[in-house]
Design a protein around this motif. Sequence first.
Motif, mmCIF file in Angstrom:
data_model
loop_
_atom_site.group_PDB
_atom_site.id
_atom_site.type_symbol
_atom_site.label_atom_id
_atom_site.label_comp_id
_atom_site.label_asym_id
_atom_site.label_seq_id
_atom_site.Cartn_x
_atom_site.Cartn_y
_atom_site.Cartn_z
ATOM 1 N N TYR A 1 1.425 7.068 -6.541
ATOM 2 C CA TYR A 1 0.365 8.060 -6.728
ATOM 3 C C TYR A 1 0.886 9.474 -6.469
ATOM 4 C CZ TYR A 1 -3.854 10.752 -5.901
ATOM 5 O OH TYR A 1 -4.825 11.714 -5.943
ATOM 6 N N ASN B 1 2.037 -1.012 -9.008
ATOM 7 C CA ASN B 1 1.659 -2.430 -8.964
ATOM 8 C C ASN B 1 2.894 -3.322 -8.940
ATOM 9 O OD1 ASN B 1 -1.105 -2.079 -8.924
ATOM 10 N ND2 ASN B 1 -1.262 -2.075 -11.152
ATOM 11 N N MET C 1 2.118 1.778 -3.514
ATOM 12 C CA MET C 1 1.063 2.351 -4.355
ATOM 13 C C MET C 1 0.882 3.833 -4.051
ATOM 14 S SD MET C 1 -0.083 -0.079 -6.326
ATOM 15 C CE MET C 1 -1.725 0.373 -6.816
ATOM 16 N N TRP C 2 0.927 4.198 -2.782
ATOM 17 C CA TRP C 2 0.776 5.603 -2.406
ATOM 18 C C TRP C 2 1.945 6.437 -2.942
ATOM 19 C CZ3 TRP C 2 -2.788 8.826 -1.059
ATOM 20 C CH2 TRP C 2 -2.430 10.071 -0.570
ATOM 21 N N ALA D 1 0.836 -1.204 0.000
ATOM 22 C CA ALA D 1 0.000 0.000 0.000
ATOM 23 C C ALA D 1 0.870 1.253 0.000
ATOM 24 C CB ALA D 1 -0.928 -0.013 1.205
ATOM 25 N N ALA E 1 -2.438 -6.313 -1.938
ATOM 26 C CA ALA E 1 -2.713 -4.885 -1.738
ATOM 27 C C ALA E 1 -2.807 -4.177 -3.084
ATOM 28 C CB ALA E 1 -1.618 -4.252 -0.880
ATOM 29 N N HIS F 1 0.718 3.826 -12.357
ATOM 30 C CA HIS F 1 -0.059 2.717 -11.810
ATOM 31 C C HIS F 1 0.687 1.398 -11.997
ATOM 32 C CE1 HIS F 1 -3.714 4.819 -10.706
ATOM 33 N NE2 HIS F 1 -3.628 5.503 -11.836
ATOM 34 N N VAL G 1 -6.160 -4.957 -4.644
ATOM 35 C CA VAL G 1 -7.272 -4.293 -3.973
ATOM 36 C C VAL G 1 -7.297 -2.804 -4.297
ATOM 37 C CG1 VAL G 1 -8.169 -3.635 -1.705
ATOM 38 C CG2 VAL G 1 -7.433 -5.971 -2.117
ATOM 39 N N ILE G 2 -6.140 -2.178 -4.371
ATOM 40 C CA ILE G 2 -6.063 -0.732 -4.521
ATOM 41 C C ILE G 2 -6.221 -0.288 -5.975
ATOM 42 C CG2 ILE G 2 -4.528 1.270 -4.271
ATOM 43 C CD1 ILE G 2 -3.391 -0.095 -1.800
ATOM 44 N N ARG G 3 -5.736 -1.069 -6.914
ATOM 45 C CA ARG G 3 -5.701 -0.599 -8.312
ATOM 46 C C ARG G 3 -7.094 -0.278 -8.831
ATOM 47 N NH1 ARG G 3 -4.206 -6.291 -10.660
ATOM 48 N NH2 ARG G 3 -6.273 -7.160 -10.829
ATOM 49 N N GLU G 4 -7.120 0.580 -9.824
ATOM 50 C CA GLU G 4 -8.380 0.963 -10.447
ATOM 51 C C GLU G 4 -8.834 -0.134 -11.383
ATOM 52 O OE1 GLU G 4 -8.418 4.702 -12.397
ATOM 53 O OE2 GLU G 4 -7.262 5.654 -10.836
#
Length: 78
Positions: A37, A57, A33-34, A30, A70, A53, A73-76
Amino acid sequence: MKLLTGLVFCSLVLGVHSWFSFIGEAFGGARDMWRAYTDMREANYINADKYFHARGNYDAAQRGPGGAWAAKVIREDD
């Protein structure tokens, strides 16, 4: 009987350790991923979101099963 009890106890300890490892990997994924972003927001390039992205990942999945979970779950959803 003591051997059976010892084996059950060891398997429980290893099971708990694997859950802690999974949770640690998930938090690390996570965080990856943050970071991707925030880098995307800072770069502010048009149409660069797919790169960031994918990078997030990839970094998350390299952490192990928890990181891959994670990222999933988080990806678009496309």
